[in-house]
Design an enzyme around this catalytic site. Structure first.
Site, PDB file in Angstrom:
ATOM      1  N   SER A 117      49.351  54.864  39.750  1.00 43.45           N
ATOM      2  CA  SER A 117      48.716  53.709  39.743  1.00 43.45           C
ATOM      3  C   SER A 117      49.740  52.440  39.795  1.00 43.45           C
ATOM      4  O   SER A 117      50.890  52.729  39.463  1.00 43.45           O
ATOM      5  CB  SER A 117      48.105  53.498  38.226  1.00 43.45           C
ATOM      6  OG  SER A 117      47.789  51.871  38.043  1.00 43.45           O
ATOM      7  N   GLY A 172      46.772  53.393  34.336  1.00 41.86           N
ATOM      8  CA  GLY A 172      47.915  52.434  33.811  1.00 41.86           C
ATOM      9  C   GLY A 172      48.657  52.515  32.649  1.00 41.86           C
ATOM     10  O   GLY A 172      48.171  53.195  31.612  1.00 41.86           O
ATOM     11  N   ARG A 194      35.456  49.976  32.711  1.00 46.71           N
ATOM     12  CA  ARG A 194      36.491  49.067  32.265  1.00 46.71           C
ATOM     13  C   ARG A 194      36.526  47.707  32.821  1.00 46.71           C
ATOM     14  O   ARG A 194      37.141  46.773  32.612  1.00 46.71           O
ATOM     15  CB  ARG A 194      37.887  49.667  32.413  1.00 46.71           C
ATOM     16  CG  ARG A 194      38.103  51.146  31.807  1.00 46.71           C
ATOM     17  CD  ARG A 194      39.249  51.634  32.070  1.00 46.71           C
ATOM     18  NE  ARG A 194      40.537  51.267  31.819  1.00 46.71           N
ATOM     19  CZ  ARG A 194      41.079  51.313  30.289  1.00 46.71           C
ATOM     20  NH1 ARG A 194      40.200  52.056  29.468  1.00 46.71           N
ATOM     21  NH2 ARG A 194      42.186  50.755  30.156  1.00 46.71           N
ATOM     22  N   GLY A 244      40.121  60.634  34.999  1.00 48.86           N
ATOM     23  CA  GLY A 244      41.236  59.864  34.449  1.00 48.86           C
ATOM     24  C   GLY A 244      41.487  60.138  33.003  1.00 48.86           C
ATOM     25  O   GLY A 244      42.482  60.629  32.543  1.00 48.86           O
ATOM     26  N   THR A 251      42.044  49.857  45.356  1.00 43.41           N
ATOM     27  CA  THR A 251      41.066  49.630  44.268  1.00 43.41           C
ATOM     28  C   THR A 251      40.456  47.980  44.440  1.00 43.41           C
ATOM     29  O   THR A 251      41.540  47.144  44.678  1.00 43.41           O
ATOM     30  CB  THR A 251      41.929  49.570  42.790  1.00 43.41           C
ATOM     31  OG1 THR A 251      42.012  51.057  42.582  1.00 43.41           O
ATOM     32  CG2 THR A 251      40.550  49.270  41.547  1.00 43.41           C
ATOM     33  N   ILE A 281      33.366  61.678  33.936  1.00 40.87           N
ATOM     34  CA  ILE A 281      33.666  63.125  34.000  1.00 40.87           C
ATOM     35  C   ILE A 281      34.361  63.889  32.994  1.00 40.87           C
ATOM     36  O   ILE A 281      35.488  63.508  32.678  1.00 40.87           O
ATOM     37  CB  ILE A 281      34.239  63.518  35.535  1.00 40.87           C
ATOM     38  CG1 ILE A 281      33.363  63.123  36.687  1.00 40.87           C
ATOM     39  CG2 ILE A 281      34.648  65.042  35.656  1.00 40.87           C
ATOM     40  CD1 ILE A 281      34.187  63.115  38.094  1.00 40.87           C
ATOM     41  N   PRO A 331      44.323  57.502  39.204  1.00 45.29           N
ATOM     42  CA  PRO A 331      45.403  56.507  38.624  1.00 45.29           C
ATOM     43  C   PRO A 331      45.140  55.790  37.307  1.00 45.29           C
ATOM     44  O   PRO A 331      43.992  55.560  37.077  1.00 45.29           O
ATOM     45  CB  PRO A 331      45.273  55.265  39.624  1.00 45.29           C
ATOM     46  CG  PRO A 331      44.006  55.687  40.275  1.00 45.29           C
ATOM     47  CD  PRO A 331      43.594  57.017  40.158  1.00 45.29           C
ATOM     48  N   GLN A 346      47.984  54.362  44.290  1.00 49.21           N
ATOM     49  CA  GLN A 346      46.691  53.471  44.202  1.00 49.21           C
ATOM     50  C   GLN A 346      47.445  51.908  44.203  1.00 49.21           C
ATOM     51  O   GLN A 346      48.306  51.554  43.393  1.00 49.21           O
ATOM     52  CB  GLN A 346      46.010  53.525  42.855  1.00 49.21           C
ATOM     53  CG  GLN A 346      45.108  52.610  42.330  1.00 49.21           C
ATOM     54  CD  GLN A 346      45.528  51.460  41.643  1.00 49.21           C
ATOM     55  OE1 GLN A 346      46.508  51.671  40.850  1.00 49.21           O
ATOM     56  NE2 GLN A 346      44.672  50.417  41.854  1.00 49.21           N
ATOM     57  N   HIS A 375      34.910  51.851  37.677  1.00 59.46           N
ATOM     58  CA  HIS A 375      36.490  51.833  37.083  1.00 59.46           C
ATOM     59  C   HIS A 375      36.464  52.340  35.304  1.00 59.46           C
ATOM     60  O   HIS A 375      37.012  51.974  34.387  1.00 59.46           O
ATOM     61  CB  HIS A 375      36.860  50.242  36.859  1.00 59.46           C
ATOM     62  CG  HIS A 375      38.450  50.045  36.915  1.00 59.46           C
ATOM     63  ND1 HIS A 375      39.109  49.457  38.127  1.00 59.46           N
ATOM     64  CD2 HIS A 375      39.261  50.130  36.014  1.00 59.46           C
ATOM     65  CE1 HIS A 375      40.211  49.381  37.896  1.00 59.46           C
ATOM     66  NE2 HIS A 375      40.631  49.771  36.828  1.00 59.46           N
TER      67      HIS A 375
END
Length: 414
Positions: A136, A109, A303, A354, A186, A334, A107, A158, A300
């Site tokens: 998200s 944003g 972040r 992501g 989350t 990754i 997910p 999410q 995250h």
């Protein structure tokens, strides 16, 4: 002495193969991307700094994401030789249903700010590839639009638990009605992390126009034309917001959420439940005891808390403690199919990407996401063949050594 002669055309012809020109500029640049880092370079050229940095950046000094990527780069593989690897199987069951590849789209944003096709491109590409797509709470396409784009595929939703519980659960109900089969809750955002690139760029929704941002936009007209001539950003969870990303997060997210709240959410959701943001073994064990379907080891993408644990390093111990009863998934850092194979070998049932997906999106919309998946798929297959395995089930910890640059300093007994 070397005897020389003038070459004949008929002798040269078999030695020379001219590449056909590709007139489609998007297709041409994507064909020249062989790694996720290549896609990142294209994305950086084509996307305004504020939007690119929102994707590329992380919190504070950005140590968490740097260390996570380094952990994968420090993997040592141990291949077996003389195995028949003429064909390999890259799929298996995840959360009770088949996936064609051992990774899905995480997910993200504000995705349509990165590139105008946004989540619709991601969901369509994921469905075509036979992998899950995660929408998200802060996504910029509606739950219903993503369900239509990813029809026939697996869509996950999410959830950030808001201070307004009714509003949160209204989203959950919509996702269930739209056919989303998995809820990712989350749990690592009680407050927003210090995303300094966003602060320095004046990252707001919509973008703040300053002389600097206007100058930055001049060599990127396609992004601005798309942004200004398509539908205004519409969020999965709210209609509009004028302010910084950090202000939005601090306004919406609830620092009082506890395990009891998670149990309450679990009771409301009819599908599979994954808890995203697990960063220690004790929490993983407690969640497994609650009966969640999977724990997702994640910081995250670096972040939130800088200097957070490296999810890939946590993986073996968490798998050892809960892996018999609960699926263990992993994300953060990754950037290649080799990273994915290493994760599966160390016990992960699934991985999520992501930034890799967003780099492809920014590089070329839906076709760029397809290219991301194609690159990762080819790397997964090649790595498996070079390791001498035919299926994901054959991967195990004997194929991988996690080399560590950073280790805990011995505690003084004085």
């Amino acid at each position: 002495m070397v005897q020389r002669r003038i070459p004949k055309v008929r002798d040269l012809a078999p030695l020379m193969k001219f590449k056909k020109p590709t007139l489609d500029a998007r297709k041409r640049r994507l064909q020249e991307a062989y790694t996720i880092y290549d896609l990142r370079a294209i994305a950086k050229r084509r996307t305004p700094t504020a939007a690119f940095d929102y994707t590329d950046g992380s919190a504070d000094q950005e140590l968490s994401i740097t260390r996570a990527r380094q952990a994968f780069e420090d993997v040592e593989f141990h291949p077996s030789i003389l195995r028949d690897v003429s064909s390999v199987s890259t799929g298996w069951d995840v959360l009770g249903a088949p996936v064609a590849l051992p990774f899905g789209i995480a997910p993200t944003g504000f995705t349509r700010m990165m590139q105008t096709e946004g989540e619709v491109a991601g969901a369509g590409a994921a469905a075509a590839a036979g992998i899950p797509f995660s929408l998200s709470t802060m996504g910029t396409s509606s739950i219903e639009d993503v369900a239509r784009a990813g029809a026939g595929g697996r869509n996950w939703f999410q959830l950030y638990m808001w201070k307004d519980r009714d509003r949160s659960m209204a989203l959950v109900d919509r996702a269930a009605e739209a056919g989303f089969d998995t809820l990712l809750v989350t749990v690592d955002v009680p407050v927003a992390g210090a995303r300094l690139r966003d602060s320095r760029n004046g990252m707001t929704i919509p973008p703040t126009l300053t002389p600097k941002t206007v100058l930055n936009a001049i060599p990127r007209p396609e992004w601005w034309i798309n942004f200004l001539t398509t539908e205004p950003l519409a969020f999965a969870s709210l209609d509009r917001w004028s302010g910084t990303v950090a202000q939005l997060l601090d306004t919406m997210f609830d620092p009082t959420v506890t395990f009891d709240d998670l149990a309450w959410i679990k009771d409301q959701w009819p599908g599979k439940l994954v808890v995203k943001g697990v960063q220690n073994v004790d929490d993983a064990k407690r969640l497994a005891g609650m009966g969640v379907d999977a724990v997702l080891l994640s910081n995250h993408g670096g972040r939130q808390l800088d200097r957070a644990p490296i999810p890939f390093h946590l993986l073996p111990e968490v798998v050892r403690e809960v892996g018999m009863d609960t699926e263990v998934h992993v994300d953060t850092g990754i950037m290649s199919g080799s990273d994915i194979v290493a994760s599966i070998a160390m016990g992960a049932r699934f991985t999520l990407v992501g930034r890799a997906y967003l780099y492809g999106l920014m590089a070329g919309g839906r076709e760029g996401v397809d290219r991301t998946i194609e690159i990762l798929r080819a790397q997964v297959v090649r790595t498996m063949k070079l390791l001498g395995v035919n299926s994901l089930e054959e991967l195990n910890p004997s194929h991988v050594t996690q080399l560590e640059r950073l280790g805990p300093r011995p505690v003084s007994t004085r």
